[in-house]
Design an enzyme around this catalytic site. Structure first.
Site, PDB file in Angstrom:
ATOM      1  N   HIS A 124       0.864  -1.174   0.000  1.00 21.62           N
ATOM      2  CA  HIS A 124       0.000   0.000   0.000  1.00 21.62           C
ATOM      3  C   HIS A 124       0.903   1.227   0.000  1.00 21.62           C
ATOM      4  O   HIS A 124       1.944   1.238   0.670  1.00 21.62           O
ATOM      5  CB  HIS A 124      -0.872  -0.031   1.263  1.00 21.62           C
ATOM      6  CG  HIS A 124      -2.052   0.896   1.258  1.00 21.62           C
ATOM      7  ND1 HIS A 124      -2.551   1.473   0.105  1.00 21.62           N
ATOM      8  CD2 HIS A 124      -2.833   1.350   2.278  1.00 21.62           C
ATOM      9  CE1 HIS A 124      -3.589   2.232   0.425  1.00 21.62           C
ATOM     10  NE2 HIS A 124      -3.773   2.185   1.726  1.00 21.62           N
ATOM     11  N   ASP A 208      -6.465   3.366  -4.654  1.00 19.05           N
ATOM     12  CA  ASP A 208      -6.937   2.388  -3.671  1.00 19.05           C
ATOM     13  C   ASP A 208      -7.966   3.002  -2.727  1.00 19.05           C
ATOM     14  O   ASP A 208      -9.037   2.416  -2.501  1.00 19.05           O
ATOM     15  CB  ASP A 208      -5.742   1.844  -2.886  1.00 19.05           C
ATOM     16  CG  ASP A 208      -6.118   0.649  -2.031  1.00 19.05           C
ATOM     17  OD1 ASP A 208      -6.382  -0.417  -2.601  1.00 19.05           O
ATOM     18  OD2 ASP A 208      -6.154   0.781  -0.789  1.00 19.05           O
ATOM     19  N   GLU A 244     -33.266  -9.376  -6.409  1.00 17.99           N
ATOM     20  CA  GLU A 244     -33.137  -8.467  -7.552  1.00 17.99           C
ATOM     21  C   GLU A 244     -32.027  -7.432  -7.359  1.00 17.99           C
ATOM     22  O   GLU A 244     -31.538  -6.862  -8.329  1.00 17.99           O
ATOM     23  CB  GLU A 244     -34.472  -7.751  -7.800  1.00 17.99           C
ATOM     24  CG  GLU A 244     -35.567  -8.643  -8.349  1.00 17.99           C
ATOM     25  CD  GLU A 244     -35.257  -9.193  -9.741  1.00 17.99           C
ATOM     26  OE1 GLU A 244     -34.388  -8.635 -10.452  1.00 17.99           O
ATOM     27  OE2 GLU A 244     -35.881 -10.208 -10.119  1.00 17.99           O
TER      28      GLU A 244
END
Length: 352
Positions: A124, A208, A244
């Protein structure tokens, strides 16, 4: 590096064909990879490296849950599992995989063990990019780079065991030894990447943080909640509203997108669904674009990173997090989800 055409833009990527595992093993044969942190990314990256024949050790606080997990995963105390400072001393490549807040706390200890020629590896760009907030400034005589798998450590490990790879970005912040490129690509292959694409630390963390708050987690939950509630408000049952909104997307349609793209998924749906999707997608794009613009500007200004640091370093962070997750878990949307998942055929009791 291989050149790939991405919709008219040509990028260079590294594949496992041009940089095979055998080459990665050769590059790393004299290295000791010390993984500091055994939480989100640590287990997947460590186990994949171990299975790929890399000399990997774990640094973790003794008698912690993560220590016990590492033992359960096959790491042996005194051989491949050590207290953090001993692992830092032994490691020639330090994989710094603690949470962003924990990285800040441990940094003075890590810094002591970054002797010349070692490498500091991240997954990161947070700590380096926002160093005015984190205080993480590596010495000039060590390599600093990252490999950022585009998914969780759990997904990285699962895909590795299935013989697949999870795509990763890579970046080099500092090449002190002249070997940073070989080291980072070798590690990218060793942790189980499908292919590697180049970025830099700032772009990695900006994309990110935007993605996590956007389509990967924040936006998708918001959209789920909005559509589910509209259907419920108009008298649809929880089962119908959930199926749905979520179930059909995750179980039926997203696998088609992953397989061959959105256009292919559209082509393999009913003509009514095709027409409606083509008519409405730009309206959703135009409605959400200002929110994404606001989000990106907040990330770039350092507001999101500072909020994360301030929040995650609080002593009561975990109870507050648990309360927020409890709110999600106990909402009707995800209670309906739990019920629907329990009815999937694979979760039904086997017939006797």
């Amino acid at each position: 590096m291989a050149q790939i055409n991405f919709g008219g833009t040509v990028e260079e990527v590294v594949t496992r064909e041009e940089f095979p595992l055998e080459k990665a093993q050769e590059v790393l044969k004299n290295e000791t990879v010390a993984v500091i942190g055994y939480g989100v990314q640590g287990p997947g990256q460590s186990l994949n490296q171990k299975d790929n024949g890399i000399n990997v050790i774990i640094g973790q606080r003794k008698n912690s849950k993560s220590w016990d997990k590492a033992v359960a995963d096959g790491f042996v105390p005194g051989q491949t599992l050590f207290e953090i400072e001993e692992a830092l001393e032994r490691g020639t490549i330090i994989c710094y995989l603690l949470s962003d807040a924990a990285q800040i706390e441990l940094w003075p200890t890590v810094q002591k063990h970054l002797t010349p020629g070692k490498a500091l590896y991240f997954s990161h760009g947070f700590g380096i990019t926002f160093n005015e907030q984190t205080g993480i400034v590596p010495p000039k005589d060590v390599d600093v780079f990252l490999v950022a798998p585009k998914g969780s450590g759990t997904s990285l490990r699962r895909m590795f065991l299935e013989g697949r790879g999870l795509n990763s970005s890579f970046a080099i912040f500092q090449d002190a030894t002249g070997k940073a490129w070989d080291r980072v690509i070798a590690l990218g292959i060793a942790v189980g990447s499908g292919y590697l694409f180049q970025t830099d630390f700032k772009k990695e963390v900006f994309s990110d943080l935007t993605g996590e708050r956007g389509t990967l987690m924040g936006a998708i939950q918001g959209i789920f909640a909005a559509q589910y509630q509209v259907l419920r408000d108009h008298g649809h049952s929880p089962s119908e509203a959930f199926n749905e909104t979520v179930e059909e997307l995750t179980q039926s349609l997203m696998p088609l997108v992953a397989e061959n793209g959105m256009d292919w998924m559209y082509a393999n749906c009913s003509t009514t669904a095709q027409r409606g999707a083509l008519d409405w997608w730009k309206k959703f794009r135009d409605a959400t674009a200002p929110v994404f613009k606001e989000l990106y500007e907040s990330v770039a200004a350092g507001k999101e990173s500072q909020r994360s640091i301030d929040s995650n370093s609080q002593p009561d962070y975990r109870p507050k997090l648990d309360a927020e997750l409890k709110e999600l878990r106990e909402s009707e949307l995800w209670q309906a989800g739990a019920a629907v998942r329990s009815l999937r055929p694979e979760n039904q009791p086997a017939e006797v």
